[in-house]
Enzyme design. Structure first.
Site, PDB file in Angstrom:
ATOM      1  N   VAL A   1      39.879  71.845  23.535  1.00 59.31           N
ATOM      2  CA  VAL A   1      40.994  71.118  24.628  1.00 59.31           C
ATOM      3  C   VAL A   1      42.132  71.385  24.261  1.00 59.31           C
ATOM      4  O   VAL A   1      42.827  71.039  23.233  1.00 59.31           O
ATOM      5  CB  VAL A   1      40.660  69.709  24.854  1.00 59.31           C
ATOM      6  CG1 VAL A   1      41.557  69.418  26.071  1.00 59.31           C
ATOM      7  CG2 VAL A   1      39.204  69.392  25.198  1.00 59.31           C
ATOM      8  N   LYS A   2      43.123  72.349  24.973  1.00 60.87           N
ATOM      9  CA  LYS A   2      44.376  72.305  24.765  1.00 60.87           C
ATOM     10  C   LYS A   2      45.199  71.317  25.481  1.00 60.87           C
ATOM     11  O   LYS A   2      45.215  71.174  26.633  1.00 60.87           O
ATOM     12  CB  LYS A   2      44.837  73.912  25.398  1.00 60.87           C
ATOM     13  CG  LYS A   2      44.311  75.038  24.928  1.00 60.87           C
ATOM     14  CD  LYS A   2      44.846  76.458  25.658  1.00 60.87           C
ATOM     15  CE  LYS A   2      46.089  76.692  25.241  1.00 60.87           C
ATOM     16  NZ  LYS A   2      46.553  78.317  25.947  1.00 60.87           N
ATOM     17  N   ILE A   3      46.119  70.795  24.434  1.00 61.02           N
ATOM     18  CA  ILE A   3      46.935  69.611  24.678  1.00 61.02           C
ATOM     19  C   ILE A   3      48.421  70.241  24.628  1.00 61.02           C
ATOM     20  O   ILE A   3      48.774  70.434  23.348  1.00 61.02           O
ATOM     21  CB  ILE A   3      46.593  68.445  23.661  1.00 61.02           C
ATOM     22  CG1 ILE A   3      45.256  68.124  24.083  1.00 61.02           C
ATOM     23  CG2 ILE A   3      47.586  67.297  24.240  1.00 61.02           C
ATOM     24  CD1 ILE A   3      45.107  67.456  25.512  1.00 61.02           C
TER      25      ILE A   3
END
Length: 217
Positions: A83-85
Site C-alpha cells: 500500500v502506497k502512503i
C-alpha cells in the site's frame, strides 16, 4: 538492484513480464487516470495476477484513519499488494498502524532524508524518493537517494529504497551506483535501457556477413 515497472498499462506490464526481469509494479492515481482505469480494484488485481512480486497501490484519501481503513481493504485484494502512503504527518501515523498490522507500506512522494528516516522508524517496507521531481525543483535527486541508502545501511534499517520518478536510462545507472534497492521505471525507459546503437550495427553486420557466406556456398 531490482527493476519495478511504473505504469498502470496492462499491455506494457504483460510485455515487460515476458522479458523476465520485472520484479514488481508501482502505480498511482495519475498513472491510473492515463489508462482510464475506472475500476481501480479490478486493475490492481489484474496487475497482481501478471507480476507475482510487490505491486504498489496508492490510497486515495488524506486523513490518517481513512488511510488506515482504505489500506486495510486494499491489502486484501491480493497477497502481493503493497500500500502506497504519502509522506505526510497523517501518512506517517497510518504507516505506523499498518506496519503493526503487518501490512507492507511504500512511503511515497518522499523528497528528503528526514521523511525517509521517519518512514523507516514507523515501519515502512519501502520509501520512494522522487528523483525526477527533485531535479525539476533544482535539487540533486540522486544525491537524496544516496543519502537515504547510506543512512539506512549505517543503522542497518530494513526499509528498502525505491528510486522513483525516473526520467531516463542514466537515472537507472546512477541509482544502481547509489545503492538503491529498486528503481521503478516507465516502460519507455525500460526499452531505452536495452537499446544501444552499436548493438544494432553489430547485429546488422553479423547478418550481412552470414548472408554472404550462404551466397558463396
Amino acid at each position: 538492484m531490482l527493476i519495478f515497472l511504473d505504469t498502470a498499462n496492462i499491455d506494457q506490464i504483460r510485455q515487460a513480464a515476458n522479458l523476465g526481469i520485472i520484479s514488481g509494479v508501482t502505480t498511482n492515481p495519475t498513472l491510473m487516470s492515463r489508462e482510464k482505469a475506472a475500476d481501480y480494484e479490478a486493475t490492481i488485481k489484474e496487475i497482481c495476477s501478471i507480476i507475482p512480486g510487490p505491486i504498489s497501490a496508492e490510497v486515495l484519501v488524506e486523513e490518517a484513519q481513512a488511510m488506515i481503513e482504505q489500506a486495510r481493504d486494499i491489502s486484501t485484494w491480493a497477497p502481493n499488494i503493497v500500500v502506497k502512503i504519502p509522506a505526510t504527518s497523517a501518512g506517517l501515523e497510518a504507516t505506523s498502524v499498518l506496519a503493526r498490522d503487518n501490512i507492507k507500506v511504500n512511503f511515497t512522494l518522499c523528497f528528503s532524508l528526514n521523511q525517509a528516516l521517519l518512514a523507516a522508524r514507523a515501519g515502512a517496507a519501502y520509501v520512494s524518493p522522487f528523483v525526477g521531481r527533485l531535479d525539476d525543483a533544482g535539487h540533486d535527486g540522486m544525491q537524496v537517494v544516496k543519502d537515504i541508502v547510506d543512512v539506512f545501511n549505517h543503522y542497518q534499517l530494513p526499509t528498502q529504497v525505491i528510486a522513483a520518478s525516473i526520467r531516463h536510462p542514466q537515472h537507472c545507472v546512477v541509482a544502481a551506483k547509489a545503492g538503491a534497492h529498486i528503481a521503478t521505471i516507465p516502460y519507455d525507459v525500460l526499452m531505452k535501457m536495452m537499446h544501444h546503437p552499436l548493438t544494432d550495427i553489430g547485429v546488422a553486420r553479423f547478418s550481412a556477413d552470414w548472408q554472404r557466406i550462404k551466397e558463396q556456398t
